[in-house]
Design an enzyme around this catalytic site. Sequence first.
Site, short mmCIF file in Angstrom:
data_model
loop_
_atom_site.label_atom_id
_atom_site.label_comp_id
_atom_site.label_asym_id
_atom_site.label_seq_id
_atom_site.Cartn_x
_atom_site.Cartn_y
_atom_site.Cartn_z
N ASP A 2 -4.60 6.39 3.06
CA ASP A 2 -5.27 5.23 2.38
C ASP A 2 -6.52 5.50 2.54
OD1 ASP A 2 -5.46 2.06 2.34
OD2 ASP A 2 -3.94 2.18 1.71
N HIS A 16 0.87 -1.18 0.26
CA HIS A 16 -0.44 -0.14 0.55
C HIS A 16 0.74 0.81 -0.19
CE1 HIS A 16 -3.99 -1.81 1.11
NE2 HIS A 16 -3.23 -2.15 0.69
#
Length: 465
Positions: free
Chosen positions: A122, A22
Amino acid sequence: MAPVSNQAGGHVAVLAFPFSTHAAPLLNIVCRLAAAAPSTLFSFFNTKQSNSSILASDTSVLRYTNVCVCEVADGVPEGYVFVGKPQEDIELFMKAAPDNFRKCLEASVAESGREVSCLVTDAFFWFGAHMADDMGGVPWVPFWTAGPASLSAHVHTDLIRNTTSGDCHDEKETITVIAGMSKVRPQDLPEGIIFGNLESLFSRMLHQMGLMLPLATAVFINSFEELDPVITNDLKSKFKRFLNVGPLDLLEPTASAATTTPQTAEAVAGDGCLSWLDKQKAASVVYVSFGSVTRPSPEELMALAEALEASRVPFLWSLRDNLKNPQLDEFLSKGKLNGMVVPWAPQPQVLAHGSVGAFVTHCGWNSVLESVAGGVPLICRPFFGDQKLNARMVEDVWKIGLRLEGGVFTKNGMLKSLDMLLSQDKGTKMKNKIHTLKQLAQQAVEPKGSSTRNFESLLEMATTN
């Protein structure tokens, strides 16, 4: 903290999820934004371990004087002993994340003298909506690191749960209630939507994320609109703004990003891969990689190696050291294989090389998109997360690859897949389709392309408050 220009400017706080892959693509985007907005400070918050992993293979971020790579606690209590629960480290991090990020943000503001003007996170961090409100209503701009189909599935979780049987053995049932998902079966969906432990912290986090993302100022993603126009248009109707800003590897590099960097061990190894590919015939090489996290079983790895040996096709295998075992090492050391085995390869450059004709992959989103950008059809062996859904899109929607017979590596199944992709008409059709998508991807990142326009919108959103 890195030095920052004294010129007055905004302060973009960036909160990274430190697991899987990520953080790296989010930092990639941050660097591109930073290059375009040198008077804006970008504070990138990530755990020490994740930051170290990223910087070990790519030090280019250190060139940006307006990017501060900061550390946030990993949430593991002092003296804690791991008991081996699934996602134990993720749960510990997520439980402590809101408070830990707030403390880091307060320290960053105090040290820099700049209040946060935009919050980029995120997408997992649904609590970013509340943090942005607490900071006076600054824009909250979450980044979804996977593909549009999986994002759509999470946004429509309640609808899926209410309209599907949840029978993961029903091969005929498909998700017909969501635009662009009519070829997707319930069993293709990521865990946490209709199967798996729906009450786990991770599943509840994903469900809450799907409910909160429509409140964001914008949601952005590493993809391009032309790849999934139906799903993209549906998501545009669900979000205030939905920005496809990829493929990142095709975006025009900034002058800063294009400068020469010190040669790391991985860079040297990458040069060796590319030199070897230069000597191969066009579209003849099979590239094999399972990313940085996925762990195929020793039995499957052996079956794959045996198939590569029997096929006699040239191959480049990026095989991490932690996947090796004595039996596989012995087999690979015999010297009978018509290929090259390396611990790491520069995947975007490999897939863009004219000698590569097929990609054996776990179907992580970054790998799928890099294969599209390179115009290389895929042989898919998905394992977890969004990988099964990506594989379904690859084979049945875009028709640019195929899944393995039986879903796992066997010698005969792999040989059939190689033959179909490299030697049969079906493989030729896949190559033609992915070549068309490659052209669309290239057009998307041209000066007036859709992804370029979306990136400019993202830049304006992040830097003008």
